[in-house]
Scaffold this motif. Structure first.
Motif, PDB file in Angstrom:
ATOM      1  N   ARG A 156      16.048  -3.136  10.759  1.00  0.00           N
ATOM      2  CA  ARG A 156      16.207  -2.835   9.330  1.00  0.00           C
ATOM      3  C   ARG A 156      17.641  -3.115   8.894  1.00  0.00           C
ATOM      4  N   ASP A 254      13.546  -4.589   2.137  1.00  0.00           N
ATOM      5  CA  ASP A 254      14.258  -3.640   2.998  1.00  0.00           C
ATOM      6  C   ASP A 254      15.490  -3.077   2.287  1.00  0.00           C
ATOM      7  N   GLN A 292       7.003   0.146  10.200  1.00  0.00           N
ATOM      8  CA  GLN A 292       7.986  -0.223   9.183  1.00  0.00           C
ATOM      9  C   GLN A 292       8.628   1.008   8.562  1.00  0.00           C
ATOM     10  N   ASN A 295      10.944   2.838  10.946  1.00  0.00           N
ATOM     11  CA  ASN A 295      12.226   2.145  11.112  1.00  0.00           C
ATOM     12  C   ASN A 295      13.270   2.593  10.088  1.00  0.00           C
ATOM     13  N   PHE A 296      12.802   3.191   8.972  1.00  0.00           N
ATOM     14  CA  PHE A 296      13.718   3.734   7.969  1.00  0.00           C
ATOM     15  C   PHE A 296      14.039   5.212   8.230  1.00  0.00           C
TER      16      PHE A 296
END
Length: 311
Positions: A156, A254, A292, A295-296
Motif C-alpha cells: 500500500r 490507494d 486489500q 492492508n490499510f
C-alpha cells in the motif's frame, strides 16, 4: 405499551427520535428511507409507553416477511439513553404480537454493529434470544480503529507513493454522472451494477450534503478513482469505491483511501469502515477483497442477521 404503525403524520417525531437515539444514523431518517419507497413496502413501527415514545423500528415487508430494513444495510430497534432493558424486552414482545396479528410469518432482524452506537445498545440482541430468535447469517466486515491502527502494508505504501509521484491528488466532487460511469465499469467486471442510479445519488446528496460525500482523483480531467463516503459522526463508511485500469496502475485509489482515512482521524472519528467482504449470504469470504482492506489496517467486525419464526 402500544405499537403504532408509522405514517407520514409521525414524520417529525420519528426524525427527532432518530437524532436523539443511541444510534443516530442519518439513513434511519425518513428522507433517506423513503427515497426508494417504490421498491419497499414500509412496515415501520413506533412504540409508546403511557403515550410516551420509547422506541422506533425501521422495517419493510414483503409478503409475510418483515425485514429491518430491506433497503438498508442494517437496522433495528432505536432507543435513546433513558430507555432501559426491561422496556426493550417489552417492546419486542409487543412487536412480535403485532406482527402475528398482521399475519406475518417471519421477522428478519439485521442488527446494528456496535461501532455505530454512541452508548451500549445491544439489549435488543438479548431480547431477541428471549423470543427464540436464531442467528441465520453472519457477514464479515472490515473496520479500522483509528486510535489504534495497524501499520500500512509495504504494498500500500508503495502504491500511495506512486500516486504522489504522478502528482495525483483527491478532492471533493459533484460529478455524479462520471462517478456512476466509473462505478458501473468497475462492477461490470464482476457481473454487477450499482444499486443507486445517478438521479438517486444526486438526490440523496442534496438531502444529506454533510453525510454523503463524493471524493475523486482526476487525471487530465478524467475521473480515475472515486469514493462515495457515508459519514455517521463517529464512523466514516466507504459505501462505494471505484477505479479503472489507469487508476489501478497509478495507485490512485490507494492514495484516495489513505487520504479519506487520515481525514476521518483528523475529524476525531473513532472508526473507518470498509463494509463486508463476504458473498453468497455470508457463506463465502472474498479473500482478495478483504486482503486489500487489511492492508490499510482494517480488522474484522461481524454483521449479524437474526430470524424469528412467527408461526
Amino acid at each position: 405499551m402500544k405499537c403504532v404503525a408509522y405514517s407520514s403524520e409521525y414524520r417529525q417525531a420519528w426524525d427527532e427520535w432518530v437524532a436523539s437515539s443511541r444510534t443516530p444514523l442519518f439513513f434511519f431518517k425518513r428522507d433517506f428511507m423513503e427515497y426508494h419507497a417504490d421498491r419497499f413496502q414500509d412496515a415501520s413501527f413506533m412504540f409508546y409507553d403511557e403515550d410516551k415514545l420509547v422506541a422506533v423500528f425501521p422495517a419493510s415487508r414483503r409478503d409475510g416477511e418483515v425485514v429491518s430494513h430491506g433497503g438498508l444495510t442494517f437496522g433495528g430497534m432505536l432507543y435513546n439513553a433513558k430507555v432501559r432493558a426491561d422496556t426493550v424486552i417489552t417492546s419486542f414482545q409487543v412487536l412480535l404480537d403485532r406482527l402475528r396479528e398482521d399475519g406475518c410469518t417471519k421477522l428478519l432482524y439485521k442488527s446494528i454493529p456496535h461501532i455505530f452506537a454512541d452508548q451500549g445498545a445491544q439489549e435488543d440482541l438479548f431480547a431477541l434470544t428471549q423470543q427464540g430468535a436464531q442467528l441465520v447469517r453472519r457477514d464479515l466486515s472490515s473496520v479500522i480503529h483509528l486510535e489504534n491502527r495497524p501499520k500500512l502494508s509495504k504494498g500500500r505504501k508503495w502504491l500511495i507513493a506512486r500516486a504522489a509521484k504522478f502528482g495525483l491528488e483527491s478532492s471533493d466532487s459533484d460529478d455524479w454522472q462520471a462517478f456512476h460511469d466509473l462505478l458501473s465499469e468497475a462492477l461490470e467486471r464482476h457481473g454487477a451494477e450499482p444499486v443507486h442510479s445517478v438521479a438517486e445519488l444526486r438526490l440523496l446528496h442534496e438531502r444529506f450534503p454533510e453525510n454523503i460525500v463524493l471524493k475523486s482523483v482526476l487525471h487530465e480531467g478524467r475521473m480515475i478513482a472515486a469514493a462515495l463516503l457515508f459519514r455517521f459522526g463517529r464512523v466514516t463508511h466507504t459505501q462505494y469505491l471505484a477505479t479503472n485500469d489507469e487508476g489501478k496502475e497509478a495507485g490512485a485509489l490507494d492514495a484516495l483511501i489513505e487520504k479519506c482515512i487520515q481525514d476521518s482521524a483528523a475529524r476525531g472519528e473513532k472508526f473507518f469502515s470498509f463494509g463486508i467482504s463476504t458473498e453468497m449470504g455470508g457463506k463465502v469470504l472474498n479473500s482478495g477483497l478483504i486482503n486489500q482492506k487489511e492492508n490499510f489496517g482494517a480488522r474484522g467486525m461481524v454483521l449479524d442477521f437474526y430470524e424469528v419464526d412467527l408461526k
